[in-house]
Design a protein around this motif. Sequence first.
Motif, PDB file in Angstrom:
ATOM      1  N   HIS A 185       0.784  -1.265   0.042  1.00 26.01           N
ATOM      2  CA  HIS A 185       0.085   0.188   0.049  1.00 26.01           C
ATOM      3  C   HIS A 185       0.728   1.042   0.096  1.00 26.01           C
ATOM      4  O   HIS A 185       2.008   1.403   0.801  1.00 26.01           O
ATOM      5  CB  HIS A 185      -0.730   0.182   1.226  1.00 26.01           C
ATOM      6  CG  HIS A 185      -1.877   1.061   1.115  1.00 26.01           C
ATOM      7  ND1 HIS A 185      -2.199   2.263   1.044  1.00 26.01           N
ATOM      8  CD2 HIS A 185      -3.427   0.724   1.005  1.00 26.01           C
ATOM      9  CE1 HIS A 185      -3.085   2.826   1.028  1.00 26.01           C
ATOM     10  NE2 HIS A 185      -4.045   1.881   0.871  1.00 26.01           N
ATOM     11  N   PRO A 186       0.617   2.255  -0.782  1.00 31.31           N
ATOM     12  CA  PRO A 186       1.504   3.446  -0.927  1.00 31.31           C
ATOM     13  C   PRO A 186       1.689   4.084   0.462  1.00 31.31           C
ATOM     14  O   PRO A 186       2.257   4.957   0.682  1.00 31.31           O
ATOM     15  CB  PRO A 186       0.941   4.210  -2.092  1.00 31.31           C
ATOM     16  CG  PRO A 186      -0.321   3.673  -2.276  1.00 31.31           C
ATOM     17  CD  PRO A 186      -0.305   2.303  -1.748  1.00 31.31           C
ATOM     18  N   ASN A 187       0.325   4.013   1.040  1.00 33.17           N
ATOM     19  CA  ASN A 187       0.215   4.792   2.487  1.00 33.17           C
ATOM     20  C   ASN A 187       0.705   6.466   2.245  1.00 33.17           C
ATOM     21  O   ASN A 187       1.614   6.964   2.863  1.00 33.17           O
ATOM     22  CB  ASN A 187       1.192   4.054   3.533  1.00 33.17           C
ATOM     23  CG  ASN A 187       0.415   3.520   4.455  1.00 33.17           C
ATOM     24  OD1 ASN A 187      -0.642   2.885   4.077  1.00 33.17           O
ATOM     25  ND2 ASN A 187       0.950   3.269   5.463  1.00 33.17           N
ATOM     26  N   TYR A 188       0.213   6.986   1.185  1.00 32.54           N
ATOM     27  CA  TYR A 188       0.448   8.118   1.028  1.00 32.54           C
ATOM     28  C   TYR A 188       0.060   9.332   2.061  1.00 32.54           C
ATOM     29  O   TYR A 188      -0.839   9.234   2.699  1.00 32.54           O
ATOM     30  CB  TYR A 188      -0.329   8.797  -0.430  1.00 32.54           C
ATOM     31  CG  TYR A 188       0.053   8.096  -1.567  1.00 32.54           C
ATOM     32  CD1 TYR A 188       1.458   8.077  -2.091  1.00 32.54           C
ATOM     33  CD2 TYR A 188      -0.945   7.695  -2.477  1.00 32.54           C
ATOM     34  CE1 TYR A 188       1.849   7.448  -3.038  1.00 32.54           C
ATOM     35  CE2 TYR A 188      -0.498   7.066  -3.550  1.00 32.54           C
ATOM     36  CZ  TYR A 188       0.851   6.919  -4.065  1.00 32.54           C
ATOM     37  OH  TYR A 188       1.244   6.617  -5.265  1.00 32.54           O
ATOM     38  N   SER A 189       1.121   9.970   2.334  1.00 33.08           N
ATOM     39  CA  SER A 189       0.843  11.000   3.652  1.00 33.08           C
ATOM     40  C   SER A 189       0.395  12.359   3.209  1.00 33.08           C
ATOM     41  O   SER A 189      -0.085  12.988   4.201  1.00 33.08           O
ATOM     42  CB  SER A 189       2.386  11.194   4.117  1.00 33.08           C
ATOM     43  OG  SER A 189       3.055  12.364   3.207  1.00 33.08           O
ATOM     44  N   GLY A 190      -0.075  12.572   2.183  1.00 30.66           N
ATOM     45  CA  GLY A 190      -0.434  13.988   1.770  1.00 30.66           C
ATOM     46  C   GLY A 190       0.439  15.128   1.558  1.00 30.66           C
ATOM     47  O   GLY A 190       0.281  16.093   1.340  1.00 30.66           O
ATOM     48  N   LEU A 191       1.620  14.640   1.901  1.00 30.35           N
ATOM     49  CA  LEU A 191       2.871  15.580   1.608  1.00 30.35           C
ATOM     50  C   LEU A 191       4.011  15.336   0.587  1.00 30.35           C
ATOM     51  O   LEU A 191       4.826  15.914   0.522  1.00 30.35           O
ATOM     52  CB  LEU A 191       3.643  15.687   3.210  1.00 30.35           C
ATOM     53  CG  LEU A 191       2.816  16.022   4.358  1.00 30.35           C
ATOM     54  CD1 LEU A 191       3.732  15.972   5.634  1.00 30.35           C
ATOM     55  CD2 LEU A 191       2.257  17.343   4.242  1.00 30.35           C
ATOM     56  N   GLN A 192       3.380  14.192  -0.097  1.00 27.87           N
ATOM     57  CA  GLN A 192       4.331  13.895  -1.235  1.00 27.87           C
ATOM     58  C   GLN A 192       3.840  14.265  -2.495  1.00 27.87           C
ATOM     59  O   GLN A 192       2.649  14.704  -2.663  1.00 27.87           O
ATOM     60  CB  GLN A 192       4.498  12.188  -1.271  1.00 27.87           C
ATOM     61  CG  GLN A 192       4.973  11.520  -0.088  1.00 27.87           C
ATOM     62  CD  GLN A 192       4.307  10.294   0.033  1.00 27.87           C
ATOM     63  OE1 GLN A 192       3.311  10.205   0.031  1.00 27.87           O
ATOM     64  NE2 GLN A 192       5.179   9.280   0.294  1.00 27.87           N
ATOM     65  N   ARG A 193       4.954  14.686  -3.501  1.00 27.41           N
ATOM     66  CA  ARG A 193       4.229  15.286  -4.710  1.00 27.41           C
ATOM     67  C   ARG A 193       4.646  14.205  -5.886  1.00 27.41           C
ATOM     68  O   ARG A 193       5.427  13.298  -5.785  1.00 27.41           O
ATOM     69  CB  ARG A 193       5.357  16.518  -5.151  1.00 27.41           C
ATOM     70  CG  ARG A 193       5.255  17.544  -4.268  1.00 27.41           C
ATOM     71  CD  ARG A 193       5.975  18.814  -4.691  1.00 27.41           C
ATOM     72  NE  ARG A 193       5.691  19.969  -3.936  1.00 27.41           N
ATOM     73  CZ  ARG A 193       4.886  20.958  -3.998  1.00 27.41           C
ATOM     74  NH1 ARG A 193       4.254  21.040  -5.074  1.00 27.41           N
ATOM     75  NH2 ARG A 193       5.067  22.116  -3.262  1.00 27.41           N
ATOM     76  N   ASP A 194       3.668  14.210  -6.736  1.00 31.41           N
ATOM     77  CA  ASP A 194       3.539  13.432  -7.881  1.00 31.41           C
ATOM     78  C   ASP A 194       4.960  13.813  -8.774  1.00 31.41           C
ATOM     79  O   ASP A 194       5.125  15.256  -9.262  1.00 31.41           O
ATOM     80  CB  ASP A 194       2.373  13.634  -8.894  1.00 31.41           C
ATOM     81  CG  ASP A 194       2.381  12.782  -9.981  1.00 31.41           C
ATOM     82  OD1 ASP A 194       3.129  12.994 -11.077  1.00 31.41           O
ATOM     83  OD2 ASP A 194       1.571  11.896 -10.094  1.00 31.41           O
ATOM     84  N   GLN A 195       5.957  13.027  -8.999  1.00 31.83           N
ATOM     85  CA  GLN A 195       6.941  13.281  -9.907  1.00 31.83           C
ATOM     86  C   GLN A 195       6.961  13.856 -11.141  1.00 31.83           C
ATOM     87  O   GLN A 195       7.655  14.393 -11.602  1.00 31.83           O
ATOM     88  CB  GLN A 195       7.983  12.157  -9.827  1.00 31.83           C
ATOM     89  CG  GLN A 195       8.334  11.853  -8.420  1.00 31.83           C
ATOM     90  CD  GLN A 195       9.047  12.625  -7.526  1.00 31.83           C
ATOM     91  OE1 GLN A 195      10.281  13.053  -7.832  1.00 31.83           O
ATOM     92  NE2 GLN A 195       8.469  13.226  -6.538  1.00 31.83           N
TER      93      GLN A 195
END
Length: 267
Positions: A185-195
């Motif tokens: 699961h990517p467990n996105y934090s909401g602070l990462q940017r799409d590259q």
Amino acid sequence: MKLLFAAAIATGLATPLFAEETIQNPLIDSESWTDMKYDILGDIEPAEGNGVFSVDAPYRAHDAATVPVVIRQTNPDATIQSVTVVIDENPAPLAAEVAFGAAMVPLDFELRVRVNQYSNVRVIATTDTGSFMTGRFVKASGGCSAPATKDPALALNAMGQMKLRQFGEPMMSTARREAQIMIRHPNYSGLQRDQVTHLFIPAHFIDELEVRQGDDLLFTMTGGISISENPVFRFGYSDNGAPNFHIRARDTEGNVFEQTLPKTAQG
């Protein structure tokens, strides 16, 4: 002589680094903890936990997005019913609340977290005799905003896949075993940017997890953005003879992932 001089210089340069890697890293004073303590614990005043359990975490993290935290019971007479993991300086400091079934006693449990800047990683344990706290100070930065390791489309396609590893054979006298569960699961934090787009990826993470052997509960977790991508949990447990683990996870988008994994998997 030149060789001896060079060796002396090398030794002198290496010694502080070696000392830093082996230094103990207890909790330090934290204004952040003072400010948030009541919101997390209410009126509970946990006692010093070093005589009940230990927390191991690196002094300087190799990867701020995947920092191992090992919680190990040291008092054989205690029963640790649950733990709360707090990372003082993270944007969402409450990392996880984990409750344990009887088969997890004595507790030996590892999870992996994100650490966003130099911070205390503290664990508050609820036991049959009260609440106790200890932890480690970890030097790390950028863990919550570190780029995901996979393309978002690939990560979402693999989401919910699970893997079990067993380590060693059970000890006949206690039937204790060690297992590791990994959930894709990517467990996105909401602070990462799409590259590609450089836009922020919305938070999307596993917030509920339940692990059983047969019908018996091993542990449940309520998690937040501080749990690492592709969460991994390693733990000791008493084998009740059931042939399978049953794992159920839910994420913040309402997706539910369930899988039954045979205990025959080996590390």
